[in-house]
Design an enzyme around this catalytic site. Structure first.
Site, PDB file in Angstrom:
ATOM      1  N   HIS A 150      -6.155  -6.589  -1.786  1.00  0.00           N
ATOM      2  CA  HIS A 150      -5.112  -5.608  -1.519  1.00  0.00           C
ATOM      3  C   HIS A 150      -3.951  -6.174  -0.700  1.00  0.00           C
ATOM      4  O   HIS A 150      -2.794  -5.854  -0.958  1.00  0.00           O
ATOM      5  CB  HIS A 150      -5.750  -4.431  -0.766  1.00  0.00           C
ATOM      6  CG  HIS A 150      -4.886  -3.225  -0.641  1.00  0.00           C
ATOM      7  ND1 HIS A 150      -4.497  -2.471  -1.728  1.00  0.00           N
ATOM      8  CD2 HIS A 150      -4.342  -2.614   0.443  1.00  0.00           C
ATOM      9  CE1 HIS A 150      -3.758  -1.461  -1.324  1.00  0.00           C
ATOM     10  NE2 HIS A 150      -3.639  -1.526  -0.004  1.00  0.00           N
ATOM     11  N   SER A 205       0.823  -1.199   0.000  1.00  0.00           N
ATOM     12  CA  SER A 205       0.000   0.000   0.000  1.00  0.00           C
ATOM     13  C   SER A 205       0.868   1.265   0.000  1.00  0.00           C
ATOM     14  O   SER A 205       1.685   1.447  -0.897  1.00  0.00           O
ATOM     15  CB  SER A 205      -0.977  -0.036   1.171  1.00  0.00           C
ATOM     16  OG  SER A 205      -2.005   0.905   0.986  1.00  0.00           O
ATOM     17  N   ASP A 240      -8.111  -6.149  -6.361  1.00  0.00           N
ATOM     18  CA  ASP A 240      -8.040  -4.961  -5.518  1.00  0.00           C
ATOM     19  C   ASP A 240      -8.501  -3.748  -6.317  1.00  0.00           C
ATOM     20  O   ASP A 240      -7.938  -3.451  -7.369  1.00  0.00           O
ATOM     21  CB  ASP A 240      -6.600  -4.764  -5.041  1.00  0.00           C
ATOM     22  CG  ASP A 240      -6.418  -3.502  -4.211  1.00  0.00           C
ATOM     23  OD1 ASP A 240      -7.401  -3.026  -3.612  1.00  0.00           O
ATOM     24  OD2 ASP A 240      -5.281  -3.014  -4.154  1.00  0.00           O
TER      25      ASP A 240
END
Length: 494
Positions: free
Chosen positions: A471, A183, A418
């Site tokens: 994710h 991320s 994601d």
């Protein structure tokens, strides 16, 4: 009676051992892990390293020694994103040594029950979980002005941490060293890697045996990441062909930060279509029904595109919703100040991370892992409200070109379901670096089944997808994650 020479030698040896000072790192050794019963398969260490003596700025780490051959296995740093997300997110919910089961008996004092994780990344590497910057997780500063920070300061502090860490653990200086995360660590990792390489070039001691980095579903460039969600939604069948053609025509293929009023209206229509999906994994269910969730958040400033968060596929289902790892579609990180999630509605029940919170806010746990008390650090939170963070480095594309151009390996991987950081944007920017394709797009396999797709470029750059993952790849696909991690670290074909 005469004293035996052997006894005399033994006596001197024992006396010398008793007089020898204890290595500082031994004070960081964890003797027991509350909630876990049995023998650990490897040693665990944790504690603080001070990166600013004057301010009392201290970064917390948790080290899991490799279960393989720690003398030669790689040492890997793991960083979660946010900014402001604790790396205990990865430790508890992703690739750490334990699976956590909610505690529900008075005998356990409500502490979670810990089971060994058969897919921990410590199977093949020693791994350091670092809470960074100060103010995140268990890291803290006595000077709260340090909580105003940004990409550059975070990278500098993390580099100071590493230099002191390798002095504390000199036995790992020669081991291959990698940096990993996901991320917003898509920013943390290249900026830290650049600091490490600069230190190596300038002859800073100790010399870190840095070999490369791996990033999962990482924020990289606002143009590529921000423009990817519309084509992704279309390709995944989340919006109709008519809607896609309309928004594509009106916006001329530029969907993010497009100031054209007609384009903004079309983008709003797309977001409306996607609002009830789990953005972290479009195939996963939402924790609440749309009606119940909307009622709970009616007074919140949390964007509608982030109100529906879903479940995960861990062996023990401990997380009901996911939080604090990437920005909603209409809040892509931009240059300048990054608003924290608490500003967007953190006061309302938008996450269920009680497992990690109950463990890390327990004083017995804190004592066992050498963490400061709550009155020093504040309560542990998955995502902190303490920091005031500035994104001050811009696009990461030049960082990647500089690092890979100097021969450092890079694995850029994406869970292909994601919607926060879609694989299509990541694939686009890896292509945009302009490197020659060394290995054409092909499937990679796990247990004789297609587990995703991979493409290899010149300069040791690899892009790959993980089929069916969201994710946080090690959380959704722990078996496959350990498989590709093992192969890539060892230099074998993924």
């Amino acid at each position: 009676m005469a004293i035996s020479p052997l006894f005399f030698i033994f006596f001197l040896t024992a006396a010398a051992a008793a007089a020898a000072p204890e290595r500082e790192s031994e004070s960081h050794l964890i003797s027991e892990v509350p909630g876990f019963s049995g023998s650990l398969p490897s040693k665990h260490y944790s504690g603080y390293i001070t990166v600013d003596e004057e301010h009392g700025r201290n970064l917390f780490y948790y080290l899991v020694i490799s279960e393989g051959n720690p003398a030669v296995d790689p040492v890997v740093l793991w960083i979660n994103g946010g900014p402001g997300c604790s790396s205990f997110d990865g430790f508890v919910y992703e690739n750490g040594p334990f699976n956590f089961e909610a505690g529900n008996t008075s005998a356990s004092g409500g502490l979670p029950k810990l089971h060994l994780n058969p897919y921990s990344w410590s199977k093949v590497s020693s791994i350091i979980y670092l809470d960074s910057p100060a103010g995140t997780g268990l890291s803290y500063s006595l000077d709260h002005s340090d909580y105003t920070t940004g990409d550059i300061k975070t990278a500098a502090d993390s580099h100071k941490f590493l230099l002191k860490w390798f002095k504390l653990y000199p036995e790992f200086t020669d081991n291959p060293f990698y940096i990993s995360g996901e991320s917003y660590a898509g920013v943390y990792i290249p900026t830290l890697a650049a600091e490490v390489v600069k230190g190596i070039t300038e002859g800073v001691k100790p010399v870190i045996n840095f070999k490369g980095y791996l990033i999962g579903n990482g924020f990289t460039d606002v143009k590529y990441d921000g423009n990817s969600f519309v084509p992704f939604a279309h390709g995944m069948g989340l919006i109709s062909e008519d809607m896609y053609e309309e928004v594509h025509t009106v916006c001329a293929g530029s969907y993010y930060m497009n100031e054209d009023e007609a384009c903004q209206e079309k983008i709003a229509e797309v977001r409306l279509e996607l609002k009830d999906l789990n953005k972290y994994h479009i195939l996963e269910p939402c924790f609440h029904s749309p009606e119940q969730q909307e009622a709970e958040f009616v007074e919140s400033q949390l964007p509608p595109s982030f109100r529906k968060l879903g479940e995960t596929e861990r062996p023990l289902r401990v997380r009901k919703r996911m939080f604090g790892r990437a920005w909603p579609l209409n809040l892509m990180v931009q240059q300048g100040r990054v608003p924290t999630w608490p500003e967007l509605g953190r006061s309302l029940p938008c996450t269920s991370d009680e497992i990690a919170s109950s463990w890390l806010n327990n004083q017995a746990v804190r004592s066992a892992i050498h963490a400061e008390t709550i009155n020093i650090t504040g309560p542990w939170e998955l995502y902190t409200a303490k920091i005031d963070f500035i994104h001050d480095t811009g696009s990461m594309l030049e960082y990647h070109k500089n690092l890979t151009g100097q021969g450092y390996r890079a694995l850029i991987y994406s869970g292909d379901h994601d919607l926060c950081i879609p694989f299509s944007g990541t694939e686009a920017w890896t292509r945009a670096l302009g490197y020659k394709t060394i290995e054409k797009w092909r499937p990679w396999f796990f247990n004789e089944q297609v587990a995703g797709y991979v493409r290899g470029y010149d300069y040791n750059l690899t892009f790959m997808t993980v089929k069916g993952s969201g994710h946080a790849v090690p959380e959704y696909k722990p078996k496959e994650a350990l498989a590709f991690y093992t192969r890539w670290l060892s230099g074998t074909t993924i």
